[in-house]
Every structure is written in C-alpha cells, then in structure tokens.
Scaffold this motif. Structure first.
Motif, short mmCIF file in Angstrom:
data_model
loop_
_atom_site.label_atom_id
_atom_site.label_comp_id
_atom_site.label_asym_id
_atom_site.label_seq_id
_atom_site.Cartn_x
_atom_site.Cartn_y
_atom_site.Cartn_z
N PRO A 1 0.82 -1.21 0.00
CA PRO A 1 0.00 0.00 0.00
C PRO A 1 0.86 1.26 0.00
O PRO A 1 1.91 1.32 0.64
CB PRO A 1 -0.81 -0.12 1.31
N SER A 2 0.42 2.25 -0.74
CA SER A 2 1.10 3.53 -0.79
C SER A 2 0.06 4.59 -1.11
O SER A 2 -1.07 4.28 -1.50
CB SER A 2 2.19 3.54 -1.87
N PHE A 3 0.43 5.84 -0.95
CA PHE A 3 -0.49 6.93 -1.24
C PHE A 3 -0.93 6.87 -2.70
O PHE A 3 -2.11 7.07 -3.01
CB PHE A 3 0.19 8.27 -0.93
N PHE A 4 0.00 6.57 -3.58
CA PHE A 4 -0.35 6.49 -5.00
C PHE A 4 -1.29 5.32 -5.27
O PHE A 4 -2.27 5.46 -6.00
CB PHE A 4 0.91 6.36 -5.86
N GLU A 5 -0.98 4.15 -4.71
CA GLU A 5 -1.80 2.96 -4.99
C GLU A 5 -3.23 3.14 -4.48
O GLU A 5 -4.18 2.60 -5.07
CB GLU A 5 -1.17 1.72 -4.35
N LEU A 6 -3.42 3.91 -3.40
CA LEU A 6 -4.78 4.13 -2.90
C LEU A 6 -5.63 4.93 -3.90
O LEU A 6 -6.84 4.75 -3.96
CB LEU A 6 -4.74 4.87 -1.56
N GLY A 7 -5.01 5.84 -4.62
CA GLY A 7 -5.73 6.54 -5.68
C GLY A 7 -6.78 7.53 -5.22
O GLY A 7 -7.61 7.97 -6.03
N LEU A 8 -6.76 7.92 -3.95
CA LEU A 8 -7.78 8.85 -3.46
C LEU A 8 -7.60 10.26 -4.02
O LEU A 8 -8.57 10.96 -4.30
CB LEU A 8 -7.79 8.86 -1.94
N LEU A 9 -6.36 10.67 -4.16
CA LEU A 9 -6.13 11.99 -4.75
C LEU A 9 -6.67 12.04 -6.17
O LEU A 9 -7.29 13.04 -6.58
CB LEU A 9 -4.63 12.32 -4.74
N GLU A 10 -6.46 10.98 -6.93
CA GLU A 10 -6.98 10.93 -8.30
C GLU A 10 -8.51 10.95 -8.31
O GLU A 10 -9.12 11.56 -9.19
CB GLU A 10 -6.47 9.67 -9.01
N LEU A 11 -9.14 10.30 -7.31
CA LEU A 11 -10.61 10.33 -7.24
C LEU A 11 -11.11 11.75 -6.99
O LEU A 11 -12.11 12.18 -7.58
CB LEU A 11 -11.11 9.41 -6.12
#
Length: 552
Positions: free
Chosen positions: A120-130
């Motif tokens: 898990p990482s900030f990028f893999e979570l993808g919340l910023l992209e959402l």
C-alpha cells in the motif's frame, strides 16, 4: 449505447459492484480496460505485466475510442476504472462523454485488507486521483454521484436504487445477487486480486467487527483520510454506528454555511473546524470564552473582553497562554479572511489545551492552550423592537463558593438546564435565582428593572459581571438616572415598570412579560428605548478598528 464509468480505488468493492451490474439484461461490462495502457505508460511492475501487455490493448487512444466507446448491442456498457489508471494523454472524450460515478471506501478498511501483491502507498490508494476526477467532472458541469462501500454493505438495495436513479437508468433486482466463483468478465489479473469477491454472492458484510488496523500504515492513513472525507461529503445517504438520520438543518443565517474559523494556530473551513478529543474543552469543559460583536469595521469593547478572558484563564491556572497580541492577530485575521466587518459576532474560546492522555489533571496539559475564533454573521439574537418573554427557572445560579460566576468558563450546564426550562415554557430565556431566592440573571444575560424611575440590577455575586452590563450601568449614571445595585426579589421583577436584559449577543433587550406577568403596559418602556438608542450610538462610534490593525 450509453457508457457508465465507475471510478474507484482498489479494494473498494469495485469488483462486486461490477458483478452486480453484470447481472442486468441490458448491459455489458468492461473490467479495467485502461490497465495495460497504465502499465505501459507508468512502467509499474506487476506479476502479470507481460501477460497483460500481450493480451490487452495498451494504446490509450484506441482503448477509449475503439473499446470503451465502440458501438455495441446492449443499451448500456459498464466500465470499471481504478482511478490511478487515468494517466495523462488520454482522449478528452473519456471524461466528457458517458455517465460517471465514484465509489469510495474508508482507508481504514482498504489498508487493513490491502493485498500483498502491491504494497500500500499513497499512489496505490488513488484517493487523490478520485478527488481530481470529481473536481474535473464538476468543472465541466457534470458532478458525479458518489457512493460509499459502507452503504453498499449496510443497505445494498437502497444504495443501488439511489445510484440507478442518479444515473437515470432503471433498477433491476437481479443486481443484488450473483453466483459465487470466477466470471467471464474478470480481467486476467483476477487470480491475484479477486479471491474474496469471487467467494461472494452479494453485498454482505463478512464480519460484524473489523480486523485490527496495521499501525505501520498510520501515517498513510493520516494522509488519505482527509481525501476520503472530502468525497464522503458528497454521498447523499450516510449511515454510521451513531448517525442520527436527521436531515441537514436550515441555518439561522444561510451565509454561515461557508465560513473560516481559527482553531489552534491556523484558519480552517467550517467543516474542518474541530478540536482534538484530547482537548480539555472536550474532556471536562475546561475552557474560558468571550462573546464580541463587530460594528462598522470595529470590535466593540475588545480590550475589556480580553481583560476578562485573561483574568478567567489566570483564575483557572492556565499555563502557556497566548499573548494579547497573538489573540488579537488571530481575531483580526479571521474577520478579514471572512470579510466580516459589520453585524458579526465572535465566539472567542481559549481551552487549557490538549492532554497527553485522557484525564482530569491539568498536569496532563503539555501542549499549551488551544485558541478558537469563531466568527459568524449574526444579528442580535432577541427581538429588541417588540420585546421578549421570560420565565423563572427552578435551576439556581451557581454560588461563588461552588463555581464563581466571575470566571467566564465553558462549563455551562447550569445555564443550559435553565435554558431547557425556558424552551419548555416557550419563553425566550429563563431567569435564574441565587441560593436565597433573589434574582441573579438569566441563563444568558444580565438583568435590569425600572421601578418609579430608579434603575435596579442585582449584585454581581452570583451573576456574571457582564461587560455590556457595566456599559449600560455607566450609561444609566451619565443619563442621570438613579442606579441601585442590590438584591432584587422576583416579585419586584413581576411588578416592575420596565425590565431589560443585557449581553453581547442581544445588546439591550426589552422584556414585556415574566412568568405570565405583563411588565408595565406590555410595551417597551421609555428608559429602555432611550438607553437602546444611546447604546447603539456608542457601538457605532467606539471600538477597536479592524482595518487599521490590518494596515499596521
């Protein structure tokens, strides 16, 4: 064919939702058609990378034009997307065409169940992209519906019906269940990721209680929760363990829906204006406060209010208190940021601060005080033109040998209990008596009465020695009325010629009825009117200028 885009982060029930839509008789499903393009452009490694690039189209333009928006034989096409796969360079039609919605899930649940295939990482979570996807769609006039995985688990039918309504497609009961096992629509990465989803036959919670959170990921949780909460505010229906299920209330002043407040050492939005659960004001109401009003770019009696704030903090033995200039700076910055230069009210609070652990002792307060500046658009809260109605509460005012009213503290349960009695009697406020049965004040204001031309007000033994009270007492003397500060019995109030209350929130508020007794002739008295006019002029002419401080 109408294309429906579902955007989510990993581990968000997106596969189960894809299975749900695949049960419909009017839809075809695409499972992450941009995955190969994402791997090719980003260079990220996956155990199935080579196989994926060999078997899927990796040219984003072709994926969008020839696969996602290719004509088909069904009425709808459901496209499951993982948010991080929307990389730069894709055709604009991807976002401008079709219908879009966003599926979110609490990072607490995602991080606890994140597959070991990818750390898990900030990028893999993808919340910023959402968040970016939500904002981009909103900017082009197409804000997407947002649904929460928690809602899908708690009430699948209602959540799916609501989603279908938002997408303007009919709900089909078949969406609620499916057979367990692999599906023809699964991407070739399914053996690495879909084991739990393939065991399911619907949206059901596997366990009543969650698994322990892996605290090695605590920092990642701190980074991602604000983004989740930003999106969750757009969910129409929210359920939680302690939710009230009440509709959003109307604000007394709608303009206050969007305001900025000072908390601690920063200015934050209304929704973000919160204090720690370890703060003393939460732990025991251990805080002091002041109410101030803004008139024509000036704060009335600012210095006097700050004097009382510091006296109250000293009486409660607060340590590491902000300086006078620091508090002034916070007040002015908050007002200026909000553009509040008139007809505004400030609730200024200073708590003992955060504790290192929950408990009563001030020795646990090692972070310094917490300063809160809450400025709102707020006219005087009482009907100062026609007058207000009071009742007498059975709740007595605190005695100075129990909790001295000269300390302007936040422990207001005594006043609140009296206010409850006033509310139950449908009165504007409630008079509180001292331990001997004499009038002290109301639950929120000081009180004055007029009898045969003499102005009387209770001693400040049990009541708060209010700043507006002191101001009005000075005005009474200057206007050459006889002023008496003494004990006042309740019958004297009932038979008074005039009665008014004083306070920052209400200014001078005429009282026309007390406990069913009409005061005077039931109308606002002459002395009251005269003092109201003088007080109004005083507020317009005096005070600490906001703009001058800002320029300085």
């Amino acid at each position: 064919m109408e294309v429906i885009h579902a955007w989510s982060s990993p581990r968000s029930l997106s596969t189960s939702l894809m299975y749900s839509f695949s049960q419909r008789n009017d839809i075809e499903v695409l499972d992450e058609p941009l995955y190969a393009h994402f791997l090719r452009v980003s260079g990220f490694d996956r155990p199935y990378r080579d196989q994926l690039l060999s078997n899927m189209e990796s040219d984003g333009n072709k994926v969008v034009n020839d696969i996602i928006y290719h004509p088909g034989n069904t009425k709808y096409r459901f496209v499951k997307h993982i948010s991080k796969q929307r990389v730069l360079g894709l055709p604009e039609d991807l976002m401008k065409k079709g219908k879009h919605f966003i599926l979110i899930r609490n990072p607490l649940d995602i991080l606890s169940s994140f597959d070991k295939v990818v750390p898990p990482s900030f990028f893999e979570l993808g919340l910023l992209e959402l968040v970016q996807i939500y904002n981009e769609l909103s900017e082009i006039g197409n804000p997407p519906p947002v649904i929460d995985a928690e809602e899908l688990l708690k009430d699948p039918e209602a959540t799916l019906r609501g989603l279908c309504d938002d997408l303007e497609i009919p709900f089909q009961p078949e969406m609620l269940s499916w057979e367990a096992g692999p599906k023809p629509v699964d991407g070739l990465w399914a053996p690495w990721w879909y084991s739990n989803a393939q065991k399911s036959t619907g949206f059901e919670e596997q366990n009543k209680y969650p698994e322990p959170f892996p605290f090695s990921l605590y920092e990642l949780l701190e980074q991602s929760l604000p983004l989740y909460n930003m999106l969750r505010r757009h969910v129409k229906k929210k359920t939680s363990l302690l939710s009230s299920h009440l509709p959003p209330p109307d604000l007394p002043v709608p303009a206050n829906e969007k305001l900025l407040a000072w908390v601690g050492d920063e200015i934050v939005t209304r929704e973000s204006a919160k204090v720690s659960v370890f703060d003393s004001v939460v732990q025991g109401g251990d805080s002091v406060w002041e109410g101030l009003r803004v008139y024509k770019r000036k704060i009335f009696k600012l210095e006097e209010h700050l004097d009382r704030l510091f006296d109250s903090a000293k009486a409660l033995a607060f340590e590491n208190v902000p300086t006078r200039d620091e508090i002034k700076e916070a007040i002015f910055k908050t007002l200026i940021r909000n553009g509040m230069f008139d007809n505004a009210h400030i609730r200024l609070s200073l708590t003992r601060g955060k504790k290192v652990t929950s408990g009563m002792s001030p020795s646990l307060n090692l972070y310094g005080c917490t300063l809160i500046v809450l400025a709102e658009w707020k006219p005087p809260v009482y009907d100062n033109e026609h007058g207000i109605v009071l009742v007498t509460a059975t709740t007595r005012r605190n005695a100075p040998n129990s909790l001295d009213s000269k300390i302007h503290h936040n422990n207001l349960l005594n006043n609140i209990l009296a206010k409850v009695e006033g509310n139950n009697a449908k009165a504007d406020d409630a008079i509180m008596l001292d331990k001997d049965g004499f009038v002290s004040e109301t639950n929120a204001t000081n009180i004055f009465i007029v009898k045969k031309g003499r102005v009387l007000t209770p001693h400040a033994d049990y009541c708060l020695p209010g700043i507006t009270r002191a101001t009005v007492m000075d005005l009474v003397v200057k206007e050459q009325f006889i002023l008496e500060e003494r004990r006042i019995s309740l019958s004297e109030v009932h038979t008074a010629d005039e009665v008014w209350t004083t306070g920052t929130m209400g200014e001078l508020s005429p009282v026309v009825k007390v406990d069913g007794h009409t005061i005077g002739n039931g109308k606002v008295g002459k002395i009251t009117r005269k003092l109201q006019a003088i007080y109004k002029k005083l507020t317009e002419e005096s005070g600490v200028p906001i703009q001058n401080y800002f320029e300085t």
